[in-house]
Each structure stands twice: as structure tokens, then as C-alpha cells.
Write a protein that holds these residues in place. Structure first.
Motif, PDB file in Angstrom:
ATOM      1  N   MET A   1      36.489  49.856  14.339  1.00 28.01           N
ATOM      2  CA  MET A   1      36.091  51.177  14.832  1.00 28.01           C
ATOM      3  C   MET A   1      35.230  51.008  16.074  1.00 28.01           C
ATOM      4  N   SER A   2      35.484  51.790  17.115  1.00 28.14           N
ATOM      5  CA  SER A   2      34.756  51.622  18.359  1.00 28.14           C
ATOM      6  C   SER A   2      33.440  52.359  18.336  1.00 28.14           C
ATOM      7  N   ILE A   3      32.576  51.954  19.239  1.00 27.86           N
ATOM      8  CA  ILE A   3      31.268  52.601  19.338  1.00 27.86           C
ATOM      9  C   ILE A   3      31.425  54.041  19.796  1.00 27.86           C
ATOM     10  N   GLU A   4      32.457  54.339  20.614  1.00 31.26           N
ATOM     11  CA  GLU A   4      32.632  55.692  21.099  1.00 31.26           C
ATOM     12  C   GLU A   4      33.024  56.628  19.961  1.00 31.26           C
ATOM     13  N   SER A   5      33.771  56.138  18.970  1.00 24.77           N
ATOM     14  CA  SER A   5      34.177  56.992  17.868  1.00 24.77           C
ATOM     15  C   SER A   5      33.053  57.230  16.883  1.00 24.77           C
ATOM     16  N   LEU A   6      31.960  56.510  17.029  1.00 25.02           N
ATOM     17  CA  LEU A   6      30.770  56.699  16.208  1.00 25.02           C
ATOM     18  C   LEU A   6      29.603  57.105  17.091  1.00 25.02           C
ATOM     19  N   ASP A   7      29.903  57.872  18.140  1.00 25.34           N
ATOM     20  CA  ASP A   7      28.987  58.032  19.258  1.00 25.34           C
ATOM     21  C   ASP A   7      27.665  58.688  18.890  1.00 25.34           C
ATOM     22  N   HIS A   8      26.586  58.068  19.350  1.00 24.38           N
ATOM     23  CA  HIS A   8      25.273  58.706  19.400  1.00 24.38           C
ATOM     24  C   HIS A   8      25.076  59.074  20.863  1.00 24.38           C
ATOM     25  N   GLN A   9      25.554  60.241  21.263  1.00 26.43           N
ATOM     26  CA  GLN A   9      25.648  60.578  22.674  1.00 26.43           C
ATOM     27  C   GLN A   9      24.320  60.438  23.401  1.00 26.43           C
ATOM     28  N   GLU A  10      23.234  60.836  22.741  1.00 25.81           N
ATOM     29  CA  GLU A  10      21.953  60.811  23.438  1.00 25.81           C
ATOM     30  C   GLU A  10      21.433  59.404  23.668  1.00 25.81           C
ATOM     31  N   HIS A  11      22.061  58.410  23.063  1.00 25.98           N
ATOM     32  CA  HIS A  11      21.598  57.036  23.214  1.00 25.98           C
ATOM     33  C   HIS A  11      22.702  56.108  23.741  1.00 25.98           C
ATOM     34  N   ARG A  12      23.658  56.679  24.451  1.00 26.41           N
ATOM     35  CA  ARG A  12      24.720  55.845  25.005  1.00 26.41           C
ATOM     36  C   ARG A  12      24.209  54.998  26.163  1.00 26.41           C
ATOM     37  N   GLY A  13      23.137  55.403  26.773  1.00 25.12           N
ATOM     38  CA  GLY A  13      22.579  54.649  27.886  1.00 25.12           C
ATOM     39  C   GLY A  13      23.101  55.164  29.219  1.00 25.12           C
ATOM     40  N   ARG A  14      22.333  54.894  30.265  1.00 24.52           N
ATOM     41  CA  ARG A  14      22.686  55.361  31.591  1.00 24.52           C
ATOM     42  C   ARG A  14      24.002  54.745  32.048  1.00 24.52           C
ATOM     43  N   PRO A  15      24.892  55.555  32.621  1.00 26.81           N
ATOM     44  CA  PRO A  15      26.144  54.987  33.114  1.00 26.81           C
ATOM     45  C   PRO A  15      25.916  54.138  34.353  1.00 26.81           C
ATOM     46  N   LEU A  16      26.668  53.073  34.464  1.00 27.13           N
ATOM     47  CA  LEU A  16      26.627  52.187  35.624  1.00 27.13           C
ATOM     48  C   LEU A  16      28.009  52.185  36.259  1.00 27.13           C
ATOM     49  N   TYR A  17      28.018  52.165  37.591  1.00 26.65           N
ATOM     50  CA  TYR A  17      29.276  52.312  38.312  1.00 26.65           C
ATOM     51  C   TYR A  17      29.505  51.142  39.260  1.00 26.65           C
ATOM     52  N   SER A  18      30.759  50.981  39.645  1.00 29.19           N
ATOM     53  CA  SER A  18      31.102  50.018  40.686  1.00 29.19           C
ATOM     54  C   SER A  18      30.818  50.633  42.046  1.00 29.19           C
ATOM     55  N   ALA A  19      30.799  49.795  43.077  1.00 29.95           N
ATOM     56  CA  ALA A  19      30.553  50.293  44.430  1.00 29.95           C
ATOM     57  C   ALA A  19      31.624  51.292  44.844  1.00 29.95           C
ATOM     58  N   GLU A  20      32.875  51.008  44.523  1.00 31.00           N
ATOM     59  CA  GLU A  20      33.948  51.927  44.895  1.00 31.00           C
ATOM     60  C   GLU A  20      33.812  53.260  44.172  1.00 31.00           C
ATOM     61  N   GLN A  21      33.380  53.233  42.923  1.00 28.52           N
ATOM     62  CA  GLN A  21      33.173  54.481  42.195  1.00 28.52           C
ATOM     63  C   GLN A  21      32.060  55.308  42.825  1.00 28.52           C
ATOM     64  N   VAL A  22      30.997  54.659  43.265  1.00 31.11           N
ATOM     65  CA  VAL A  22      29.904  55.393  43.900  1.00 31.11           C
ATOM     66  C   VAL A  22      30.363  55.964  45.245  1.00 31.11           C
ATOM     67  N   ARG A  23      31.180  55.222  45.973  1.00 35.88           N
ATOM     68  CA  ARG A  23      31.737  55.776  47.213  1.00 35.88           C
ATOM     69  C   ARG A  23      32.599  57.007  46.923  1.00 35.88           C
ATOM     70  N   GLU A  24      33.337  56.953  45.824  1.00 38.25           N
ATOM     71  CA  GLU A  24      34.131  58.109  45.434  1.00 38.25           C
ATOM     72  C   GLU A  24      33.228  59.288  45.067  1.00 38.25           C
ATOM     73  N   LEU A  25      32.119  59.022  44.393  1.00 40.53           N
ATOM     74  CA  LEU A  25      31.153  60.087  44.098  1.00 40.53           C
ATOM     75  C   LEU A  25      30.612  60.690  45.389  1.00 40.53           C
ATOM     76  N   ASP A  26      30.333  59.843  46.374  1.00 37.72           N
ATOM     77  CA  ASP A  26      29.903  60.335  47.686  1.00 37.72           C
ATOM     78  C   ASP A  26      30.960  61.268  48.278  1.00 37.72           C
ATOM     79  N   ARG A  27      32.216  60.821  48.257  1.00 36.03           N
ATOM     80  CA  ARG A  27      33.293  61.617  48.847  1.00 36.03           C
ATOM     81  C   ARG A  27      33.419  62.970  48.158  1.00 36.03           C
ATOM     82  N   ARG A  28      33.342  62.941  46.831  1.00 30.17           N
ATOM     83  CA  ARG A  28      33.477  64.202  46.093  1.00 30.17           C
ATOM     84  C   ARG A  28      32.295  65.127  46.334  1.00 30.17           C
TER      85      ARG A  28
END
Length: 512
Positions: A1-28
Motif C-alpha cells: 500500500m502506498s503512502i499516498e493511499s494512506l495520506d496524512h495530507q497536512e504532513h506530506r511535506g513541502r513539495p520540491l520541484y525540478s528546475a524545469e518544473q519551476v520554469r514552467e511555473l514561471d511561464r504559467r
């Protein structure tokens, strides 16, 4: 069973992104109606606020500006500093008339604000009380060279405190590896989306104190942009380990068998068994060489120790346990090979560490399974992958993912910014300290993992939580007794405090 299927949403931790993903966030963000130069100004203001919060008494700064938008952030910050009355030395790695787009607009703004410029040259004196690194952003792909590399070396040799804008120049935003040379920042302020490379590998030395500023952008609203990793959150402890029922008994919390301690190598297995018991396993057994039995009884009589001449003496021991931990002090001789083979033949959740990993690499190169946690350091990971430790460290996230893809289960790649790779993705541990660079720390971790699995945690949850508790326990111990001389045996009692939130008022903050 995966951690996402047993999710404690408030404690998933801050998301981390790749450089390309952050550039995409900039574009959007820009496509949604925020002008690119306005976003640059917002970032520069956030960096300026971060600088003033950390160095409120500074009256002069040196800003090194590269040729891209990271340099543009530096130009705008220089203008803001001058407006506040600070003396600003603005050093250019690319002349203003060679800049384009928003970077040029920012440079011209600083010039209009009365900030002078100096072209960078080797040996140029850095006159500020602190340095702002706006040389390179997250787009760096190859090794830094030429003037930029020389400027980075000058910054590092200056001995001045450094604020890095978005990322220390020369650090890879996705891997945390140094690309030739990298700025040693005192503080790094990063924007829009936090970057994976700021939290693992060489980042521990180069980033300094990290200040994340979202600039009003909620990256998680982009449902199609899945984070590259998540930062482990100390709140996971209480979420996954609630108070026990009042009528609980030891049978509710599992039975772990630690297999390790070949003749002459008993200490590692004892450390693992004690950590397992302290983490709350209902019963902990230890299968070790006969010569280590007395030491185990003296050190921790609660552990049920069995002296075995070899795997043929195991009898019903494996069958009586719900979880196996194999590897601490195992050795690679016939004793260790037999124990590992017996463990692999059992249908049990398994934690494999140390020489169990080396034996898997040499004698079971194709073994893969869903029910195990592998805990290699970079050298062991390299042997499992058929590569070198340097190549593993050059891209720790890729190595962890590749090893998990080949071997299944969950892989914990130890080191600065320990990574946990499982079916749900990658997690990064932001805790731990250099005091953990001593023998036996991995053995304590393997015992912690066994203890958590015994209590019914899913494999991936146990791996993430075990890494978290292990690192936080080391931080608590270092806070009490210091980093130098920190021993693996010090961790078990601190780990026990952590998994019982509310015990020990002096350490309550560590569980929040």
C-alpha cells in the motif's frame, strides 16, 4: 500500500520541484497575467527583505550580477539597497549593453537609481560587508567555467557572508551536485517552487540557511505538475504513531528478528536490536554468533538473543518473526551468506543493510521484491548499480530512483539529505547533522525501520518515518552533547522520546 493511499495530507511535506518544473511555473504565472518584469521585482524585493531580516545592521553590500534573469534579480536588489541608503558595489559579469529582455531592464533601473557598475576582473576587491550572489540561476547544466568560476572562487575566498539568490551559483538545482565550483552561501533565498537540489548532496554545505518565498504562487494548484520530491515533515511522527490503546499487549506490536553479528562483528547487530526495541516492537529477537550472546544479555536483556553457529541453527526463529532485519555485522563469509539466504527465502517484510547489500550486489544481482527496504550509503548503492560512488553522488535522486526501479520495494539512499525512493515517489530528509558521520549509525537506522514495520506501518511510511526519526534523534542528541563524539548508541533513547510526543518538555519542539 502506498503512502499516498494512506495520506496524512497536512504532513506530506513541502513539495520540491525540478528546475524545469519551476520554469514552467514561471511561464504559467506570467501567462496568468503577471508581467515577467513585475515577477522579477517581486523576487528581488523578497530577496532584499530576506537580506535585511538576517543582516539588519549591514550598511554596504557587494552584488555580483550574471547575464540572465538571476542577474536581473541582483540588479533590482541593488537598486532597492541604494534606495535604503546602503553603499552598493555592483559587479558585472556581463556588460549592461550586452544584456537583453528583463535582465537589461533591471540593470538600467539600477543605473537610473544611481548604482554604479564595475566589470569583474580577477582579484577585484569585494568592498561590501556581505556579498549577494546573483551570478547563475537554476538553468545551469554543465560545469561553470571562465570568469564565472573565477568569480565564485573569489567570493568563497573572501570570507564574507553571502546571500545567494534562488540557488548558490554552481550548484545543480536538480541533483545538489557541485558543477565545477559553487558559492558557499550563508543564506539562500529561493522562489516560486522549492528545488530538490537545495536539499541533498553538496547542498548541505553550500546552501546555508534556506529561505523559501513563494511570491504568491501556489505550485500545488497545478495538479498536473507533480512534485519531483517532498520534504519530510516532523509532523509525520504523531500522524503515523498515535497513542496506543489502553488494552494493548506485546502481540499487537510485532516480533522482529535481527540477523547479524558474524563472529567478531557483534556490535552492529546489538545496536540494531536495541534501536528496534526502543522504537516499540513488541518483541525483538537477535540471531548472532554464539560469542556475542553474553554482550547482548548485558547490554539489553530484553532482546531475546540466540547464538547460532550458522543458518542451519535458525530452526523456527524466522518463522516466529513478522519482520526481518538482516545485515548489521553480517560479514560476507559463509555465516553471513547463509543468514541472508534464509531471510530471502522467508515471506516476510525485510530490511537489508550493510553486508546484506554487498552480498545482494555480488551473489543476488537480479533479486527484486516488493516487501523490502534497502538502506545503502553511496558506496553500497554504487555496487548495487554497477557504477561508482562518485557517479551516485553526482545525481543522488536519479541513483535512488534507478535502484528502486531495479530492486523494487523502498530504497533509502543515505547521506546528507537522505533520499527515500518508493512507489509513491521521492522524499527528502531535511534533518541530521555531521555528527552522524560515525560508525553504527546505519545499524541504528535498520533497527528503527524494523521496529516501525513490526507495528504495522506500511513499507513506504515506515521508511520515511524511520529516516525522519533517525535524523531528528541525532539532532536532539547533538543539541545536548554536541556533534563531535556523537555515537550511534546515543540515538535509541532520543528516538524513543520522539515517537512518544509530549514526553520530555525540553524536547517537545522537535515533534512539532
Amino acid at each position: 500500500m502506498s503512502i499516498e493511499s494512506l495520506d496524512h495530507q497536512e504532513h506530506r511535506g513541502r513539495p520540491l520541484y525540478s528546475a524545469e518544473q519551476v520554469r514552467e511555473l514561471d511561464r504559467r504565472t506570467i501567462a496568468a497575467g503577471i508581467d515577467g518584469f513585475a515577477l522579477m521585482q517581486r523576487a528581488a524585493m523578497a530577496a532584499w527583505q530576506s537580506l535585511r531580516a538576517h543582516w539588519p545592521g549591514a550598511r554596504s553590500i557587494t552584488v555580483l550580477c550574471g547575464g540572465g534573469n538571476n542577474g536581473g534579480d541582483g540588479h533590482v536588489l541593488a537598486a532597492l539597497a541604494a534606495a535604503e541608503g546602503l553603499a552598493v558595489q555592483r559587479i558585472l559579469l556581463k556588460a549592461v549593453d550586452e544584456l537583453t529582455g528583463d535582465a537589461r531592464r533591471a540593470a538600467e533601473m539600477a543605473t537610473a537609481a544611481g548604482v554604479g557598475t564595475e566589470p569583474w576582473r580577477p582579484g577585484l576587491a569585494l568592498r561590501g560587508e556581505l556579498v549577494v550572489d546573483a551570478l547563475l540561476g537554476t538553468g545551469l547544466g554543465g560545469e561553470v567555467q571562465g570568469a564565472i568560476r573565477e568569480a565564485i572562487a573569489d567570493v568563497n575566498e573572501s570570507g564574507l557572508p553571502v546571500l545567494a539568490i534562488d540557488i548558490p551559483s554552481g550548484l545543480h538545482a536538480d541533483t545538489g551536485a557541485v558543477l565545477g565550483d559553487a558559492v558557499l552561501a550563508t543564506r539562500t533565498v529561493t522562489f516560486i517552487g522549492d528545488k530538490l537540489g537545495l536539499h541533498t548532496g553538496a547542498a548541505a554545505r553550500h546552501v546555508g540557511e534556506l529561505d523559501f518565498r513563494a511570491l504568491g504562487v501556489d505550485a500545488e494548484e497545478q495538479a498536473d505538475l507533480l512534485p519531483a520530491a517532498r520534504l519530510l515533515d516532523a509532523g509525520l511522527i504523531g500522524a503515523w504513531l498515535p497513542p496506543r490503546q489502553r488494552d494493548a499487549h506485546k502481540g499487537d506490536f510485532g516480533h522482529v528478528l535481527v540477523l547479524g553479528g558474524a563472529p567478531g562483528f557483534g556490535g552492529a547487530a546489538l545496536l540494531a536490536a536495541e534501536a528496534c526495541a526502543r522504537l516499540g516492537a513488541g518483541k525483538t529477537s537477535l540471531a548472532t554468533a554464539p560469542e556475542h550472546v553474553t554482550a547482548s544479555l548485558v547490554r539489553r536483556p530484553e532482546v531475546m538473543v540466540h547464538g547460532l553457529r550458522g543458518a542451519t541453527d535458525l530452526g523456527e526463529l524466522i518463522g516466529n518473526a513478522e519482520v526481518l532485519v538482516v545485515g548489521p555485522g553480517l560479514g560476507q563469509g559463509s555465516w553471513g551468506q547463509g543468514m541472508l539466504q534464509a531471510a530471502l527465502q522467508a515471506d516476510r517484510p525485510l530490511v537489508a543493510d550493510a553486508d546484506a547489500l554487498n552480498l545482494l550486489a555480488s551473489r543476488w544481482p537480479d533479486e527484486a521484491r516488493d516487501q523490502w527496504i534497502l538502506t545503502p550509503h553511496p558506496g553500497e548503492a554504487a555496487r548495487l548499480l554497477g557504477t561508482s560512488a562518485a557517479e551516485v553522488e553526482a545525481d543522488r535522486p536519479a541513483a535512488a530512483r534507478e535502484l528502486q526501479a531495479r530492486r523494487g520495494g523502498v530504497v533509502i539512499l543515505k547521506g546528507a539529505g537522505t533520499l527515500v525512493a518508493g512507489p509513491s515517489g521521492l522524499a527528502v530528509c531535511p534533518f541530521g547533522n555531521p555528527g552522524m558521520a560515525s560508525g553504527g549509525m546505519g545499524d541504528a537506522l535498520s533497527g528503527i525501520l524494523g521496529g516501525l514495520l513490526a507495528q504495522g506501518l506500511p513499507l513506504e511510511a515506515a521508511a520515511r518515518l524511520g529516516v525522519l526519526v533517525h535524523a531528528l534523534a541525532a539532532d536532539m542528541a547533538a543539541g545536548d552533547i554536541g556533534e563531535r563524539g556523537l555515537l550511534a548508541g546515543d540515538l535509541a533513547s532520543y528516538a524513543q522520546l520522539l515517537i512518544n510526543p509530549g514526553t520530555g518538555e525540553d524536547h517537545a519542539a522537535a515533534t512539532r
